[in-house]
Design a protein around this motif. Sequence first.
Motif: not given
Length: 184
Positions: A110, A127, A146, A153, A161, A165
């Motif tokens: 990230m 990401w 994404n 992922y 993601c 997060h």
Amino acid sequence: MRVSRSALVAIVAIGCAEHQPRALPAREPFIALERDFQDFERWNEVDLSKRPAVAEAHTSGEPHEWVSHLPPPGSKVFPVGTIFVKTVKSSHAEATAPEATQARDDIFAMVKRGGGYNPKGAPGWEWFELRRREDDSLGIVWRGVNPPSGEGYGGDPLGGCNGCHQMASKNDYVHAAALAISER
């Protein structure tokens, strides 16, 4: 007219202060390139021992994480240009020969891109999935807000993601107790 030494020093100091170069503004946005991820194992390793598994993406092996640079004390957000790289031993096997398989590390990152990037997800963050090449350098498999369609992922069936997060929004979207910016 005679000028005292202290007056002369004051005049010179004022004159020099006006001509000092100004600091450059922070680079924003920061666009990460493959070269920015190389040798990440030399960065600051993040202690993940207090971090519970989060969703299916983080349960398939022992994770290790590194950060490119730590935020200054008192920071409310991570600075633009901050990079996190996480490795997890993959549960997927890669065929290296018809009869042999070997596990590989999944490598995700990230990057604090800034510049208004990803406003509906984890604002400012981009990401990445990375992959080691035969020469041990890292290549970018995908990048974005994404994973692309058809990618996931780390085995997460939802493949995103931002969803996970966003649960860490109070820590600038970073899941790492060792890097709680409110405590730095």
